[in-house]
Design an enzyme around this catalytic site. Sequence first.
Site, mmCIF file in Angstrom:
data_model
loop_
_atom_site.group_PDB
_atom_site.id
_atom_site.type_symbol
_atom_site.label_atom_id
_atom_site.label_comp_id
_atom_site.label_asym_id
_atom_site.label_seq_id
_atom_site.Cartn_x
_atom_site.Cartn_y
_atom_site.Cartn_z
ATOM 1 N N GLY A 156 2.525 2.151 10.714
ATOM 2 C CA GLY A 156 3.513 3.222 10.600
ATOM 3 C C GLY A 156 4.228 3.546 11.894
ATOM 4 O O GLY A 156 4.908 4.563 12.007
ATOM 5 N N ASN A 186 0.884 -1.162 0.000
ATOM 6 C CA ASN A 186 0.000 0.000 0.000
ATOM 7 C C ASN A 186 0.920 1.209 0.000
ATOM 8 O O ASN A 186 1.521 1.530 1.021
ATOM 9 C CB ASN A 186 -0.906 -0.012 1.232
ATOM 10 C CG ASN A 186 -1.738 1.261 1.342
ATOM 11 O OD1 ASN A 186 -1.751 2.076 0.420
ATOM 12 N ND2 ASN A 186 -2.422 1.422 2.466
ATOM 13 N N TRP A 187 1.027 1.830 -1.160
ATOM 14 C CA TRP A 187 1.980 2.943 -1.293
ATOM 15 C C TRP A 187 1.486 4.205 -0.598
ATOM 16 O O TRP A 187 2.239 5.149 -0.417
ATOM 17 C CB TRP A 187 2.236 3.227 -2.779
ATOM 18 C CG TRP A 187 3.031 2.167 -3.498
ATOM 19 C CD1 TRP A 187 3.383 0.919 -3.020
ATOM 20 C CD2 TRP A 187 3.582 2.265 -4.820
ATOM 21 N NE1 TRP A 187 4.118 0.249 -3.969
ATOM 22 C CE2 TRP A 187 4.251 1.046 -5.087
ATOM 23 C CE3 TRP A 187 3.571 3.249 -5.805
ATOM 24 C CZ2 TRP A 187 4.905 0.800 -6.297
ATOM 25 C CZ3 TRP A 187 4.218 3.012 -7.010
ATOM 26 C CH2 TRP A 187 4.883 1.797 -7.248
ATOM 27 N N LYS A 188 0.195 4.241 -0.271
ATOM 28 C CA LYS A 188 -0.409 5.435 0.358
ATOM 29 C C LYS A 188 -0.139 6.676 -0.516
ATOM 30 O O LYS A 188 -0.109 6.547 -1.723
ATOM 31 C CB LYS A 188 0.107 5.593 1.798
ATOM 32 C CG LYS A 188 -0.090 4.295 2.598
ATOM 33 C CD LYS A 188 0.087 4.453 4.078
ATOM 34 C CE LYS A 188 -0.151 3.102 4.757
ATOM 35 N NZ LYS A 188 -0.114 3.193 6.210
ATOM 36 N N HIS A 191 -9.521 1.420 4.568
ATOM 37 C CA HIS A 191 -8.276 1.584 5.321
ATOM 38 C C HIS A 191 -8.541 2.528 6.503
ATOM 39 O O HIS A 191 -9.324 3.475 6.382
ATOM 40 C CB HIS A 191 -7.176 2.148 4.423
ATOM 41 C CG HIS A 191 -5.821 2.047 5.049
ATOM 42 N ND1 HIS A 191 -5.398 2.940 6.011
ATOM 43 C CD2 HIS A 191 -4.835 1.147 4.907
ATOM 44 C CE1 HIS A 191 -4.189 2.582 6.415
ATOM 45 N NE2 HIS A 191 -3.817 1.501 5.762
ATOM 46 N N GLY A 241 2.866 -1.221 4.195
ATOM 47 C CA GLY A 241 2.981 0.203 3.909
ATOM 48 C C GLY A 241 4.422 0.587 3.612
ATOM 49 O O GLY A 241 4.936 0.316 2.524
ATOM 50 N N GLY A 242 5.073 1.178 4.605
ATOM 51 C CA GLY A 242 6.421 1.733 4.427
ATOM 52 C C GLY A 242 7.406 0.812 3.719
ATOM 53 O O GLY A 242 8.132 1.244 2.809
ATOM 54 N N SER A 282 3.324 -2.362 10.183
ATOM 55 C CA SER A 282 4.773 -2.498 10.411
ATOM 56 C C SER A 282 5.326 -3.865 10.008
ATOM 57 O O SER A 282 6.236 -4.390 10.654
ATOM 58 C CB SER A 282 5.125 -2.167 11.863
ATOM 59 O OG SER A 282 4.729 -0.836 12.176
ATOM 60 N N GLU A 300 -5.582 -4.802 10.198
ATOM 61 C CA GLU A 300 -4.543 -3.813 10.466
ATOM 62 C C GLU A 300 -4.820 -3.095 11.777
ATOM 63 O O GLU A 300 -5.599 -2.126 11.805
ATOM 64 C CB GLU A 300 -4.495 -2.781 9.334
ATOM 65 C CG GLU A 300 -4.182 -3.385 7.978
ATOM 66 C CD GLU A 300 -3.560 -2.352 7.047
ATOM 67 O OE1 GLU A 300 -2.473 -2.639 6.535
ATOM 68 O OE2 GLU A 300 -4.136 -1.268 6.868
ATOM 69 N N GLU A 337 -6.921 4.878 7.613
ATOM 70 C CA GLU A 337 -6.644 6.291 7.319
ATOM 71 C C GLU A 337 -7.846 6.948 6.636
ATOM 72 O O GLU A 337 -8.145 8.115 6.876
ATOM 73 C CB GLU A 337 -5.370 6.392 6.460
ATOM 74 C CG GLU A 337 -4.134 6.098 7.307
ATOM 75 C CD GLU A 337 -2.979 5.458 6.564
ATOM 76 O OE1 GLU A 337 -2.944 5.494 5.325
ATOM 77 O OE2 GLU A 337 -2.095 4.894 7.244
HETATM 78 P P1 13P Z 1 3.026 0.230 7.613
HETATM 79 O O1 13P Z 1 3.485 -1.056 6.984
HETATM 80 O O2 13P Z 1 3.809 1.419 7.133
HETATM 81 O O3 13P Z 1 2.905 0.137 9.075
HETATM 82 O O4 13P Z 1 1.529 0.489 7.035
HETATM 83 C C1 13P Z 1 0.610 -0.520 7.132
HETATM 84 C C2 13P Z 1 -0.582 -0.151 6.350
HETATM 85 O O5 13P Z 1 -1.331 0.740 6.728
HETATM 86 C C3 13P Z 1 -0.827 -0.863 5.095
HETATM 87 O O6 13P Z 1 -2.101 -0.591 4.598
#
Ligand code: 13P
Length: 248
Positions: free
Chosen positions: A173, A10-12, A95, A234-235, A213, A167, A97
Amino acid sequence: MARRKIIAGNWKMNMTPSQAVALCAELKDLVKSDSVDVVYCVPAIDIVPVVEAVKGTNVQVGAENLYIEDKGAYTGEISAPMLVDAGVKYVIIGHSERREYFKEDDAFLNKKVKKAFEAGLTPILCCGETLEQREMGVTMDWIRLQIKSDLVGITADQVKKMVIAYEPIWAIGTGKTATTEQAEEVCKGIRECIAEIYDQATADEVRIQYGGSVNAGNAAELFAQPDIDGGLVGGASLKADFGKIVNY
Ligand code: 13P
């Protein structure tokens, strides 16, 4: 039954179109795999160049959002038919967010899940508790409420094809991964919830990811759990490490 693992990035809101193409080139050989599904969920503006950049590889492209109408006066939104026409196969829905910053509630997310299926997209439906909810001991109640509300009107055959991502919000994050036991416990609970709403066959088929994470160091142990069918990353999906996660 053996469920095929699915590892999605997930590149966000990261990567300009040119950075996105460069990242695809960097990851191309690293994410090669015959045994797992690999998906890049990318910002809307990156979809067209990324679909082009991953042509002929094992990578499929996902969107990070969609709107509930097919077309019309909805300035700034992107419809499911637009995504499909561009070559998108998956779409992240719900998500944390988007739930938090854009106030997307379960009734709205349910419409998005329906729209995704109607268009032939595979939803990656996210759920997860806050730290406060975990400490109050209501994690599974909360997640069951999310799953049940988001899947109203969705058939067993549709659920078999979708992906659910657990999640925990406190693990996103933060570098604070859920323990393997915590992640497995909730993913198992989600599968039990699906068995209750539908039946055991549906629960056995739906793929449930863990996200929060995930990194090259913890992926193998997480993905070895019986109810964890991969990760939503994510990251770590924005760097070469993603190849290590895919080939955990
Ligand atoms: P991180 O892997 O950066 O914690 O993000 C997880 C996430 O929200 C994937 O959708």
